[in-house]
Design a protein around this motif. Structure first.
Motif, PDB file in Angstrom:
ATOM      1  N   ILE A   4       0.861  -1.192   0.000  1.00  0.00           N
ATOM      2  CA  ILE A   4       0.000   0.000   0.000  1.00  0.00           C
ATOM      3  C   ILE A   4       0.890   1.232   0.000  1.00  0.00           C
ATOM      4  N   LEU A   5       0.572   2.180  -0.872  1.00  0.00           N
ATOM      5  CA  LEU A   5       1.286   3.452  -0.905  1.00  0.00           C
ATOM      6  C   LEU A   5       0.305   4.568  -0.567  1.00  0.00           C
ATOM      7  N   ILE A   6       0.598   5.280   0.502  1.00  0.00           N
ATOM      8  CA  ILE A   6      -0.212   6.422   0.935  1.00  0.00           C
ATOM      9  C   ILE A   6       0.490   7.684   0.450  1.00  0.00           C
ATOM     10  N   LYS A   7      -0.186   8.463  -0.374  1.00  0.00           N
ATOM     11  CA  LYS A   7       0.419   9.624  -1.027  1.00  0.00           C
ATOM     12  C   LYS A   7      -0.082  10.940  -0.436  1.00  0.00           C
ATOM     13  N   GLU A  14       5.193  11.813  16.421  1.00  0.00           N
ATOM     14  CA  GLU A  14       6.334  12.169  17.266  1.00  0.00           C
ATOM     15  C   GLU A  14       6.528  13.682  17.371  1.00  0.00           C
ATOM     16  N   GLY A  15       5.397  14.365  17.648  1.00  0.00           N
ATOM     17  CA  GLY A  15       5.458  15.773  17.983  1.00  0.00           C
ATOM     18  C   GLY A  15       5.467  16.745  16.832  1.00  0.00           C
ATOM     19  N   ARG A  16       5.310  16.257  15.601  1.00  0.00           N
ATOM     20  CA  ARG A  16       5.316  17.180  14.464  1.00  0.00           C
ATOM     21  C   ARG A  16       4.360  16.689  13.383  1.00  0.00           C
ATOM     22  N   THR A  17       3.985  17.622  12.496  1.00  0.00           N
ATOM     23  CA  THR A  17       3.142  17.300  11.351  1.00  0.00           C
ATOM     24  C   THR A  17       3.871  17.715  10.083  1.00  0.00           C
ATOM     25  N   SER A  18       3.970  16.789   9.123  1.00  0.00           N
ATOM     26  CA  SER A  18       4.678  17.065   7.877  1.00  0.00           C
ATOM     27  C   SER A  18       3.971  16.356   6.730  1.00  0.00           C
ATOM     28  N   THR A  19       4.156  16.874   5.535  1.00  0.00           N
ATOM     29  CA  THR A  19       3.548  16.267   4.353  1.00  0.00           C
ATOM     30  C   THR A  19       4.484  15.198   3.797  1.00  0.00           C
ATOM     31  N   GLY A  20       3.930  14.039   3.445  1.00  0.00           N
ATOM     32  CA  GLY A  20       4.782  13.001   2.894  1.00  0.00           C
ATOM     33  C   GLY A  20       4.016  11.766   2.464  1.00  0.00           C
ATOM     34  N   ASP A  21       4.779  10.781   1.989  1.00  0.00           N
ATOM     35  CA  ASP A  21       4.250   9.501   1.544  1.00  0.00           C
ATOM     36  C   ASP A  21       4.699   8.410   2.506  1.00  0.00           C
ATOM     37  N   VAL A  22       3.898   7.365   2.589  1.00  0.00           N
ATOM     38  CA  VAL A  22       4.243   6.193   3.417  1.00  0.00           C
ATOM     39  C   VAL A  22       4.014   4.944   2.577  1.00  0.00           C
ATOM     40  N   TYR A  23       5.041   4.093   2.509  1.00  0.00           N
ATOM     41  CA  TYR A  23       4.951   2.839   1.744  1.00  0.00           C
ATOM     42  C   TYR A  23       4.891   1.674   2.726  1.00  0.00           C
ATOM     43  N   VAL A  24       3.854   0.864   2.578  1.00  0.00           N
ATOM     44  CA  VAL A  24       3.606  -0.274   3.461  1.00  0.00           C
ATOM     45  C   VAL A  24       3.792  -1.561   2.673  1.00  0.00           C
ATOM     46  N   ASN A  25       4.616  -2.462   3.197  1.00  0.00           N
ATOM     47  CA  ASN A  25       4.882  -3.723   2.515  1.00  0.00           C
ATOM     48  C   ASN A  25       5.038  -4.825   3.557  1.00  0.00           C
ATOM     49  N   HIS A  26       4.448  -5.990   3.289  1.00  0.00           N
ATOM     50  CA  HIS A  26       4.498  -7.123   4.215  1.00  0.00           C
ATOM     51  C   HIS A  26       4.036  -6.733   5.616  1.00  0.00           C
ATOM     52  N   ARG A  28       4.293  -3.953   7.267  1.00  0.00           N
ATOM     53  CA  ARG A  28       5.048  -2.954   8.019  1.00  0.00           C
ATOM     54  C   ARG A  28       5.305  -1.707   7.178  1.00  0.00           C
ATOM     55  N   VAL A  29       5.632  -0.630   7.882  1.00  0.00           N
ATOM     56  CA  VAL A  29       6.036   0.598   7.210  1.00  0.00           C
ATOM     57  C   VAL A  29       7.454   0.392   6.674  1.00  0.00           C
ATOM     58  N   GLU A  30       7.585   0.369   5.361  1.00  0.00           N
ATOM     59  CA  GLU A  30       8.900   0.134   4.759  1.00  0.00           C
ATOM     60  C   GLU A  30       9.636   1.440   4.456  1.00  0.00           C
ATOM     61  N   MET A  31       8.881   2.503   4.146  1.00  0.00           N
ATOM     62  CA  MET A  31       9.545   3.759   3.802  1.00  0.00           C
ATOM     63  C   MET A  31       8.626   4.932   4.123  1.00  0.00           C
ATOM     64  N   ILE A  32       9.223   6.004   4.639  1.00  0.00           N
ATOM     65  CA  ILE A  32       8.548   7.291   4.841  1.00  0.00           C
ATOM     66  C   ILE A  32       9.411   8.346   4.174  1.00  0.00           C
ATOM     67  N   ALA A  33       8.827   9.143   3.272  1.00  0.00           N
ATOM     68  CA  ALA A  33       9.611  10.155   2.560  1.00  0.00           C
ATOM     69  C   ALA A  33       8.681  11.236   2.020  1.00  0.00           C
ATOM     70  N   GLU A  34       9.274  12.338   1.603  1.00  0.00           N
ATOM     71  CA  GLU A  34       8.462  13.400   1.013  1.00  0.00           C
ATOM     72  C   GLU A  34       7.751  12.910  -0.232  1.00  0.00           C
ATOM     73  N   GLU A  35       8.449  12.061  -1.022  1.00  0.00           N
ATOM     74  CA  GLU A  35       7.813  11.487  -2.208  1.00  0.00           C
ATOM     75  C   GLU A  35       8.350  10.094  -2.442  1.00  0.00           C
ATOM     76  N   ILE A  36       7.437   9.144  -2.660  1.00  0.00           N
ATOM     77  CA  ILE A  36       7.807   7.753  -2.941  1.00  0.00           C
ATOM     78  C   ILE A  36       7.122   7.352  -4.236  1.00  0.00           C
ATOM     79  N   ASN A  37       7.860   6.747  -5.118  1.00  0.00           N
ATOM     80  CA  ASN A  37       7.310   6.361  -6.421  1.00  0.00           C
ATOM     81  C   ASN A  37       7.338   4.856  -6.648  1.00  0.00           C
ATOM     82  N   HIS A  38       7.462   4.071  -5.563  1.00  0.00           N
ATOM     83  CA  HIS A  38       7.422   2.614  -5.693  1.00  0.00           C
ATOM     84  C   HIS A  38       6.084   2.152  -6.255  1.00  0.00           C
ATOM     85  N   HIS A  39       6.130   1.060  -7.004  1.00  0.00           N
ATOM     86  CA  HIS A  39       4.882   0.400  -7.384  1.00  0.00           C
ATOM     87  C   HIS A  39       4.226  -0.159  -6.121  1.00  0.00           C
ATOM     88  N   ALA A  40       2.917  -0.067  -6.057  1.00  0.00           N
ATOM     89  CA  ALA A  40       2.172  -0.648  -4.941  1.00  0.00           C
ATOM     90  C   ALA A  40       0.888  -1.266  -5.470  1.00  0.00           C
TER      91      ALA A  40
END
Length: 445
Positions: A4-7, A14-26, A28-40
């Motif tokens: 699942i890719l959340i865009k 953890e005390g802050r709010t920021s804009t970004g993407d979250v990639y979920v695989n198996h 678990r959260v596999e990656m958090i970044a400003e922009e993720i372009n993985h296939h999901a």
């Protein structure tokens, strides 16, 4: 398990709010970044939505086994997930009471087949089951529950020698319901003498189950914990006076004594009994507006560490009985997050504080493994909310088996849009997704 890719979410963590993407695989959260372009396998466009860690509710009563005519794990876990609660810890006053390791395991077996949310169960303490209590495994059981006030069946622990031994020898955290039974009985006798049993009303509940009853029991629990060095957690604080028992001068992971507040004690006050009656009858009782406001202040300044629900359904027929016959408790888990988001909208707490008290702190306090935060490598227990989409509670959208809510007819300012449980999309746009069961919680102890 699909990826699942959340865009483009507003990530509150953890005390802050920021804009970004979250990639979920198996799962678990596999990656958090400003922009993720993985296939999901599944992409969620979260623009305009806020992404929070799923709530961890450390106090629910899902009524199974033995009381399934009013609630059960299947229904209540779905209500939880629809409300953004991804993990729960359930109490032992089912029927039979969970007073042996065999009965405890039977509840885990039921949840492994029926619960959509992640789960853990408290081992119950009584006056005569110390040997069973001491067998509790701290690795995969959330804690030991003691009722130091009236309760169901054999679960009132009022023997001083037993209390001393449990506090001295408990292998894991002790969670306590604190009300002094003798004080409550005396108060009830006074009110019966004055008004007669038929003259008692829900508005008298906070005087019968009084501030003094709460403080006497809570202070006794704190005294015992300090004497024995016990890891103590006091549930559902309902009075301003009790908040003075707790400290806020050290990090949570260094505290030996912690406290919880519940949604109903943050939302309602004794002024609501005239309209709500038995539908806001809980133990401990909803008390004054001053108590409510002091509890919120104690949450914000660190004297109270977590927020939970004490979700405890009864049937509509039971709650409509006369005050003295109507049981205490009500369904809250489906609307807890929305109620707190309304407090955010009112400026009473921030989104970051909400997340701290419903996810981060609960995970830290119970030492839950790999949950409660949006972190790479952690289980993907996540909820996406729309802060600008109103939601009206009605019988048509209540998922608890009992079919009612103390919030019935209320319009919340926010809507739960998606909920992920251990990496599975379990709730989306008003619909439960049948994806199997949640996971048993593990603890780093």
């Amino acid at each position: 398990m699909p990826s699942i890719l959340i865009k483009s979410a507003q990530i509150v963590n953890e005390g802050r709010t920021s804009t970004g993407d979250v990639y979920v695989n198996h799962g678990r959260v596999e990656m958090i970044a400003e922009e993720i372009n993985h296939h999901a396998d599944h992409v969620i466009d979260a623009k305009g939505l806020h992404l929070l860690p799923g709530l961890i509710d450390d106090q629910v009563h899902f009524r199974e086994p033995g009381l399934t005519y009013k609630a059960d794990i299947w229904h209540e876990s779905r209500a939880a997930v629809a409300g953004g609660t991804t993990s729960f810890m359930e109490m032992p006053n089912t029927v039979p009471n969970t007073l042996t390791q065999r009965l405890l395991q039977e509840k885990y077996d039921i949840a492994s087949e029926k619960s959509l949310a992640n789960y853990s169960f408290f081992m119950g303490a009584a006056n005569d089951n110390l040997e069973e209590v001491l067998k509790t495994n701290p690795r995969d059981v959330c804690g030991i529950k003691i009722f130091m006030g009236s309760s169901t069946g054999n679960m009132l622990v009022d023997n001083q020698e037993t209390l001393e031994k449990i506090f001295a020898e408990a292998p894991t955290l002790i969670a306590v319901h604190c009300e002094d039974e003798a004080t409550i009985r005396e108060n009830l006798a006074v009110y019966k003498e004055k008004y007669g049993e038929d003259g008692l009303t829900a508005a008298m509940h906070p005087q019968i189950r009084s501030e003094e009853a709460c403080y006497l029991s809570s202070s006794k629990a704190v005294e015992l914990a300090k004497k024995h060095g016990t890891r103590l957690h006091i549930l559902h604080i309902s009075t301003a006076r009790e908040t003075t028992l707790f400290e806020n001068d050290k990090p949570l992971n260094e505290k030996k004594i912690t406290a919880e507040a519940c949604i109903h004690h943050l939302w309602f006050s004794d002024g609501d009994y005239a309209k709500k009656g038995n539908f806001i009858k809980w133990n401990p009782a909803v008390k004054t507006a001053q108590d409510r406001d002091s509890i919120l202040r104690a949450i914000l300044d660190g004297h109270i560490d977590v927020i939970a629900t004490d979700h405890a359904p009864h049937t509509l027929e039971e709650k409509e009985k006369p005050y003295i016959q109507a049981p205490s408790g009500g369904p809250l888990v489906q609307h807890a997050l929305q109620a707190l988001l309304d407090l955010v909208k009112q400026g009473k707490l921030t989104l970051e504080e909400l997340v701290q008290k419903t996810a981060h702190n609960t995970a830290t306090l119970f030492q839950i493994e790999s949950r409660g935060f949006i972190r790479e490598g952690y289980w993907a227990d996540l909820v996406l909310v729309d802060l600008n989409r109103p939601y009206t509670v009605s019988k048509a959208n209540i998922l608890s088996k009992c079919g009612w809510s103390p919030f019935d007819g209320h319009t919340f300012s926010s809507t739960i849009v998606h909920t992920l449980v251990s990496g599975n999309l379990a709730y989306t746009d008003g619909e439960i997704v049948e994806v199997g069961t949640g996971h048993r919680l593990l603890f780093n102890r």
